[in-house]
Design a protein around this motif. Structure first.
Motif, PDB file in Angstrom:
ATOM      1  N   LYS B  43       0.698  -1.427   0.049  1.00  0.00           N
ATOM      2  CA  LYS B  43       0.047   0.224  -0.107  1.00  0.00           C
ATOM      3  C   LYS B  43       0.878   1.455  -0.067  1.00  0.00           C
ATOM      4  O   LYS B  43       0.729   2.277  -0.952  1.00  0.00           O
ATOM      5  CB  LYS B  43      -1.019  -0.033   1.380  1.00  0.00           C
ATOM      6  N   SER B  44       1.815   1.358   0.729  1.00  0.00           N
ATOM      7  CA  SER B  44       2.699   2.299   1.135  1.00  0.00           C
ATOM      8  C   SER B  44       3.430   2.695  -0.291  1.00  0.00           C
ATOM      9  O   SER B  44       3.786   3.815  -0.912  1.00  0.00           O
ATOM     10  CB  SER B  44       3.926   2.458   2.251  1.00  0.00           C
ATOM     11  N   THR B  45       4.057   1.605  -0.840  1.00  0.00           N
ATOM     12  CA  THR B  45       4.799   1.641  -1.862  1.00  0.00           C
ATOM     13  C   THR B  45       3.960   2.060  -3.078  1.00  0.00           C
ATOM     14  O   THR B  45       4.487   3.025  -3.701  1.00  0.00           O
ATOM     15  CB  THR B  45       5.358   0.350  -2.340  1.00  0.00           C
ATOM     16  N   MET B 172      -2.444  10.222   2.016  1.00  0.00           N
ATOM     17  CA  MET B 172      -2.386  10.030   3.315  1.00  0.00           C
ATOM     18  C   MET B 172      -1.703   8.584   3.529  1.00  0.00           C
ATOM     19  O   MET B 172      -2.593   7.917   3.304  1.00  0.00           O
ATOM     20  CB  MET B 172      -3.263  10.551   3.730  1.00  0.00           C
ATOM     21  N   ASP B 173      -0.813   8.342   4.186  1.00  0.00           N
ATOM     22  CA  ASP B 173      -0.501   6.994   4.631  1.00  0.00           C
ATOM     23  C   ASP B 173      -0.620   6.653   5.929  1.00  0.00           C
ATOM     24  O   ASP B 173       0.187   7.084   6.854  1.00  0.00           O
ATOM     25  CB  ASP B 173       1.191   6.654   4.309  1.00  0.00           C
ATOM     26  N   GLU B 174      -1.742   5.882   6.105  1.00  0.00           N
ATOM     27  CA  GLU B 174      -2.450   5.824   7.337  1.00  0.00           C
ATOM     28  C   GLU B 174      -2.171   6.900   8.122  1.00  0.00           C
ATOM     29  O   GLU B 174      -1.658   6.759   9.512  1.00  0.00           O
ATOM     30  CB  GLU B 174      -1.529   4.397   8.073  1.00  0.00           C
ATOM     31  N   PRO B 175      -2.655   8.059   8.160  1.00  0.00           N
ATOM     32  CA  PRO B 175      -2.614   9.454   8.743  1.00  0.00           C
ATOM     33  C   PRO B 175      -3.030   9.223  10.295  1.00  0.00           C
ATOM     34  O   PRO B 175      -2.659  10.124  10.841  1.00  0.00           O
ATOM     35  CB  PRO B 175      -3.110  10.220   7.963  1.00  0.00           C
TER      36      PRO B 175
END
Ligand SMILES: Nc1ncnc2c1ncn2[C@@H]1O[C@H](COP(=O)(O)OP(=O)(O)O)[C@@H](O)[C@H]1O
Ligand SMILES: [Mg+2]
Lengths: 279, 252
Positions: B43-45, B172-175
Motif C-alpha cells: 500500500k505504502s509503496t 495520506m499513508d495511514e494518517p
C-alpha cells in the motif's frame, strides 16, 4: 517478599555504585582544577592578562601575548578546519557512493590516530620550510589538520541521527535535495554539530607538540601571521622547565587560564545550542 | 483537464524484491480513494510511486506509467521535485520539522521554493491551517515549536504543511494510525472537507475508516491490486473471493 527485599537491596547497591562511578569520573577534573588554583591562583592577576613576559630573571610580567596568540591560533585553525571538516562530514553522511565514503572515513580515522607531533613535522615540512620561517599560519594549519577528523566524524554522526522521516517530509514537499540538506537536515543536526566543533577546539587548545616547530612561540607580540607567535601551551612548557619560582607560578597560572578557556568554550557551546523549549 | 490519476502497468522493486505487480487503476478527481490490504502488501509503496517518493529509498525503482491529469509523472526529463509539489504527502507518524515554529513548518514548502513575500506567506499559512482545521487552535501560538503540539495537532500541522504548497492531490499513508479516536475523527472530518478542493488517496488498515471516508476503495494483496470499486460495493458485494475473505476478517 524476600525476593522483593533482595531486589531492593541490589537496587540500592547499584545506585550507590553508579553514584560512586560518576564521582570517580568527576574527581580528576576537580583535583586538577583545585591543584591549579592552589599553585597558580596567586599569579593570576591583572598583570597576567595585560603584560608581556618580563626579561629573564625579572619578576612580574604576564602572558597577554600567549593568551592572544592562542586565540589567534584557535581562530586560524577553526577558520581552516571547521569548514573542511563540516563539509566533508556532510558529504560522508549524504553520499551514496559507498566505496568513496568508506575510504574517506577510513583515512579520517587514521588521521585521527596520527600523533600530533607527526602532524607538526608535516606542517613544518610543507609550510615552514617553503615559507622560510616559523609562523602563526603554520601553527594554525597544523591545528586545523588535527581538528578536521574530529569535526568530520561528529558532523557525520549527527547528520545521520536526523530521522529519515524529516528528510522524507521535506522531499515530499517538493523541495530539492540540496535544499533539504541545508535547510532541514543541517538545522536539525546543528546542536550536535556545534558541540562537535567545540570539542575539537577544546582538543586543540592544549596541543603543544605540533606548535613546537610551527608557531614556535614568541616572547613578544607577533607582527603578522607569517611570524612566530606565542601560545599558552608553549609558554607553559617554557616556563615550567625554567629554574625560576616566579616562572613556575606563572606556568601554573597559564595552565589555569587554559583550562578556564576550554571550560568557557564548552559552556558557550551548551548554551548556544539549547533549543527553545528545552531538550 | 482534471481526469485524475491513471496508473498503467505500475511495478515497483526494492533491490531485486518486486513489491508491486502490474497495477492498473483509474483514480477519479474530486474523490477520496482508500487503499486497504494486509500489512506488507504494498500500500505504502503504491502511493509513494504516485509522487515519485519511492525512488528516494536507495535501491528502489519503479516501472510503468502514472498519468496525473494526462501528464506522465515518469516521463523522461520530468523533475520529481515538480511532481511532489503537485502531489503532496502525509505520513503515518506526524513529522513536523522540530527546529521550526508552527508558522515556519507550514511556510516551509513555499519558502524553500523561493517565496519571500511575507504577505503571501501569511495568507498561504492561514489558508492551509484553516483547511487543516487547525487555525483556531494555533492562531495565537504560531511562534511555538511545532513539536510542542499534541499528536493529533501535529498531524494536522503536517496536513497544513502539505496543503500550503497548493497540491492537486494529497496522499495520506495511514494518517491516523498513531492517533486516538477523537483525533482520528477530526482527521476524517477534515478529509471529507478537503475532497471539495482536491483528490485524496488514503492508505488505511482500518476498514471502518475506508467505509466512512472513501468514495472508491482498492484492495491490495501481495503487491497486486485485487479489486478496485466503489467503496460500498467493495464492502457489500466484493467480486473477488480474496477481497471478501479480507473484509470479513478471515485473514490479515
Ligand atoms: N525500505 C524498504 N526496503 C526494502 N524493502 C521494503 C522497504 N519498505 C518496504 N519494503 C517491503 O516492500 C513490501 C511492501 O511494503 P509496504 O509498501 O510498506 O507495505 P504496506 O504499506 O502495505 O504495509 C514489504 O514486503 C516490505 O517488506
Ligand atoms: Mg505502509
Amino acid at each position: 517478599m524476600t525476593n522483593l527485599g533482595r531486589r531492593r537491596l541490589i537496587d540500592r547497591l547499584m545506585r550507590r555504585l553508579a553514584a560512586l562511578a560518576a564521582g570517580l569520573v568527576v574527581l580528576p577534573l576537580v583535583v586538577i582544577f583545585g591543584f591549579l588554583l592552589y599553585q597558580g591562583g596567586t599569579a593570576v592577576n591583572l598583570d597576567f592578562f595585560t603584560q608581556l613576559p618580563k626579561p629573564v630573571g625579572e619578576p612580574g610580567g604576564g602572558m597577554v601575548n600567549a593568551i592572544v596568540g592562542s586565540l589567534v591560533l584557535l581562530g586560524l585553525a577553526g577558520l581552516l578546519g571547521l569548514p573542511a571538516g563540516i563539509l566533508a562530514g556532510l558529504y560522508l553522511a549524504e553520499s551514496r557512493d559507498r566505496r568513496l565514503t568508506w575510504l574517506v572515513r577510513f583515512l579520517a580515522d587514521v588521521l585521527n590516530g596520527v600523533p600530533s607531533i607527526v602532524i607538526g613535522i608535516f606542517a613544518y615540512t610543507v609550510v615552514v620550510l617553503p615559507m622560510r620561517g616559523f609562523s602563526a599560519l603554520a601553527g594554525g594549519i597544523a591545528l586545523a589538520i588535527i581538528m578536521i577528523p574530529v569535526v568530520l566524524r561528529t558532523t557525520e554522526e549527527m547528520v545521520r541521527l536526523v530521522p529519515a522521516s524529516l528528510r522524507e517530509a521535506a522531499l515530499a514537499l517538493g523541495i530539492p535535495e540540496w535544499k533539504v540538506i541545508l535547510r532541514v537536515v543541517v538545522p536539525t543536526a546543528r546542536a550536535g554539530m556545534v558541540t562537535g566543533a567545540m570539542v575539537a577546539i577544546a582538543r586543540i587548545a592544549g596541543e603543544t607538540a605540533p606548535l613546537l616547530f610551527t608557531a614556535f612561540g614568541n616572547r613578544f607580540w607577533h607582527q603578522g601571521l607569517d611570524e612566530p607567535i606565542a601560545a599558552l601551551p608553549l609558554q607553559i612548557f617554557a616556563y615550567a622547565i625554567a629554574p625560576y619560582d616566579d616562572w613556575h607560578r606563572q606556568a601554573w597560572a597559564g595552565a589555569l587560564v587554559l583550562i578556564a578557556l576550554v571550560f568557557l568554550v564548552s559552556l558557550v557551546a551548551r548554551f548556544a545550542t539549547r533549543r527553545p523549549g528545552g531538550a | 483537464m482534471a481526469d485524475g490519476i491513471r496508473v498503467l502497468s505500475l511495478s515497483a522493486w526494492f533491490g531485486s524484491q518486486r513489491v508491486l505487480r502490474n497495477v492498473f487503476v483509474n483514480i477519479a478527481p474530486n474523490e477520496v480513494t482508500a487503499i486497504i490490504g494486509p500489512s506488507g502488501c504494498g500500500k505504502s509503496t503504491f502511493i509513494r510511486c504516485l509522487n515519485r517518493m519511492h525512488e528516494v529509498v536507495p535501491g528502489a525503482r519503479a516501472d510503468g506509467r502514472v498519468l496525473l491529469n494526462g501528464e506522465d509523472v515518469y516521463a523522461p526529463g520530468t523533475d520529481p521535485v515538480t511532481i511532489r509539489r503537485r502531489i503532496g504527502m502525509v505520513f503515518q507518524k506526524p513529522n513536523p520539522f522540530p527546529t521550526m515554529s508552527v508558522f515556519d513548518n507550514v511556510a516551509a514548502g513555499l519558502r524553500l521554493a523561493g517565496v519571500r513575500n511575507r504577505a503571501a506567506l501569511h495568507e498561504a499559512v492561514e489558508r492551509a491551517l484553516g483547511q487543516a482545521a487547525l487555525w483556531d487552535e494555533v492562531k495565537d501560538s504560531l511562534g511555538k515549536s511545532g513539536a510542542s503540539l499534541s499528536g493529533g495537532q501535529q498531524q494536522r500541522l503536517c496536513i497544513a504543511r502539505a496543503l500550503a504548497v497548493g497540491p492537486e492531490v494529497l496522499l495520506m499513508d495511514e494518517p491516523s494510525s498513531a492517533l486516538d479516536p477523537i483525533a482520528t475523527a477530526k482527521i476524517e472530518e477534515l478529509i471529507l472537507e478537503l475532497k471539495k478542493d482536491l483528490m485524496v488517496v488514503i492508505v488505511t488498515h482500518n476498514m471502518q475508516q475506508a467505509a466512512r471516508v472513501a468514495d472508491a476503495t482498492g484492495f491490495f494483496l501481495l503487491g497486486e491490486l485485487v479489486e478496485f470499486a466503489r467503496t460500498r460495493e467493495i464492502f457489500t458485494s466484493p467480486r473477488d473471493k480474496r477481497t471478501e475473505d479480507y473484509i470479513t476478517g478471515r485473514f490479515g
